[in-house]
Design a protein around this motif. Structure first.
Motif, short mmCIF file in Angstrom:
data_model
loop_
_atom_site.label_atom_id
_atom_site.label_comp_id
_atom_site.label_asym_id
_atom_site.label_seq_id
_atom_site.Cartn_x
_atom_site.Cartn_y
_atom_site.Cartn_z
N GLY A 43 -14.32 -11.73 -2.86
CA GLY A 43 -15.79 -11.74 -2.13
C GLY A 43 -15.61 -10.59 -1.00
N ALA A 44 -14.44 -10.15 -0.36
CA ALA A 44 -14.43 -8.88 0.44
C ALA A 44 -14.63 -7.72 -0.40
N TYR A 45 -14.11 -7.61 -1.45
CA TYR A 45 -14.52 -6.34 -2.41
C TYR A 45 -15.91 -6.28 -2.85
N VAL A 46 -16.52 -7.33 -3.05
CA VAL A 46 -17.87 -7.51 -3.61
C VAL A 46 -18.66 -6.86 -2.20
N THR A 47 -18.32 -7.49 -1.21
CA THR A 47 -18.98 -6.88 -0.05
C THR A 47 -18.94 -5.42 0.58
N TRP A 48 -17.68 -5.01 0.06
CA TRP A 48 -17.35 -3.53 0.28
C TRP A 48 -18.22 -2.73 -0.79
N MET A 49 -18.12 -3.03 -2.11
CA MET A 49 -19.11 -2.61 -3.09
C MET A 49 -20.72 -2.48 -2.75
N THR A 50 -21.01 -3.65 -2.19
CA THR A 50 -22.47 -3.92 -2.02
C THR A 50 -22.71 -2.70 -0.84
N SER A 51 -21.84 -2.80 0.38
CA SER A 51 -22.06 -1.80 1.28
C SER A 51 -22.04 -0.55 0.61
N ASN A 52 -21.35 0.15 -0.13
CA ASN A 52 -21.48 1.56 -0.47
C ASN A 52 -22.56 1.66 -1.62
N LEU A 53 -22.89 0.65 -2.16
CA LEU A 53 -24.30 0.87 -2.86
C LEU A 53 -25.43 0.94 -2.07
N PHE A 54 -25.67 0.25 -1.06
CA PHE A 54 -26.68 0.16 -0.21
C PHE A 54 -26.80 1.83 0.74
N GLN A 55 -25.51 1.98 1.01
CA GLN A 55 -25.47 3.39 1.75
C GLN A 55 -25.72 4.53 0.93
#
Length: 308
Positions: free
Chosen positions: A56-68
């Motif tokens: 879940g933490a890695y999914v959050t990190w990937m989502t953050s990078n995607l939105f950025q």
């Protein structure tokens, strides 16, 4: 020790320590809630629970990078989508693991312990291969940064308030699902008497699969919350698995109220002791206190009567 502080300063310090304990309590509840559901309902000792959290933490990190990179204008709201994706990813992986591995090992708790421990090692290596060995940090939205000034000497971090609000929301949602929904009644029926529940037409295998998926999904949401207080690495989940099991066992298996009470007791005790001693000594003293209480009350703070 206290001579250097005024009464007001001591009061502010204790308030800040109490709030730090509440943040720790929220993290413990999020981590232990899913494990309590799995361990209490299925009797499965899931040693890979921390790895579902880190997914879940890695999914959050990937989502953050995607939105950025692609949706910077919507970055302020990405965290809510990230939590939903973390729940779905961890829950789906949990259901797959239950179907491919756990369902073959029911009534063999030691085998499930060894199997899920092996699974945790596999997932750690998979994370290391995909995301690298270095820890990664998540960029938080601007509105989550900073602190809220309560008084001149007391400030509380905004992300801590968000974690507590998230914990309350998820706990209420889980309580509603378990105690008010039709599926929740089936889960409680299987907990109390698996054979009789199957005899009246409840698909116990389906209940087990969805329950394992729900527990792992909640762990994924805990992983999203974890990114606000620490960095994410392939082995980060192992740092919290002992505390999570401690909360569940101390509270009593299959008891939602016991999990909450246990998390509150342990977090506040540890946070208070950290003021008087070091962090490691506070953890040792808390563990000794819990072990002593469990020797007097092995069933934990709250225990359900379960028919086998």
């Amino acid at each position: 020790m206290f001579g250097d502080y005024s009464i007001g300063e001591l009061g502010s310090i204790f308030v800040m320590q109490g709030f730090a304990g509440l943040i720790l309590f929220s993290v413990y509840v999020l981590m232990a809630l899913g494990l309590a559901i799995i361990f209490g309902q299925m009797g499965v000792i899931n040693m890979a629970h921390g790895e579902f959290m880190i997914l879940g933490a890695y999914v959050t990190w990937m989502t953050s990078n995607l939105f950025q990179s692609y949706l910077p204008g919507l970055f302020s709201g990405y965290f809510f989508l990230a939590m939903m994706l973390a729940f779905l990813a961890s829950g789906a992986l949990g259901m797959l693991v239950e179907w491919g591995l756990i369902r073959h090992l029911y009534k063999r708790p030691l085998d499930t312990l060894l199997a899920t421990w092996g699974l945790s090692l596999i997932l750690q290596q998979a994370y290391r291969s995909v995301f690298g060995a270095r820890e990664v940090g998540v960029e938080l939205p601007q509105w989550m940064l900073g602190s809220l000034k309560v008084t001149d000497s007391i400030e509380v971090p905004i992300n801590g308030i968000f974690v507590m609000g998230l914990t309350v929301s998820i706990t209420c949602a889980v309580a509603y699902v378990i105690y008010k929904s039709r599926w929740g009644r089936q889960v409680r029926a299987v907990v109390q008497n698996r054979i009789m529940a199957g005899a009246v037409g409840i698909n116990t295998e389906k209940v087990d699969r969805y329950t394992f998926g729900l527990g792992c999904g909640i762990a994924g949401v805990a992983g999203s919350a974890f990114t606000m207080i620490g960095s994410t690495g392939p082995t980060s989940g192992q740092l919290y698995i002992v505390d999570t099991f401690l909360v569940v066992v101390f509270g009593g298996a299959a008891s939602l109220l016991g999990t909450i009470a246990s998390a509150f007791s342990i977090s506040q005790t540890q946070s208070t002791l950290e003021f008087f001693t070091s962090g490691s000594m506070a953890k040792v003293l808390t563990l000794l206190a819990v072990v002593g209480i469990l020797m007097l009350r092995p069933q934990g703070l709250f225990a359900l009567k379960v028919r086998k």
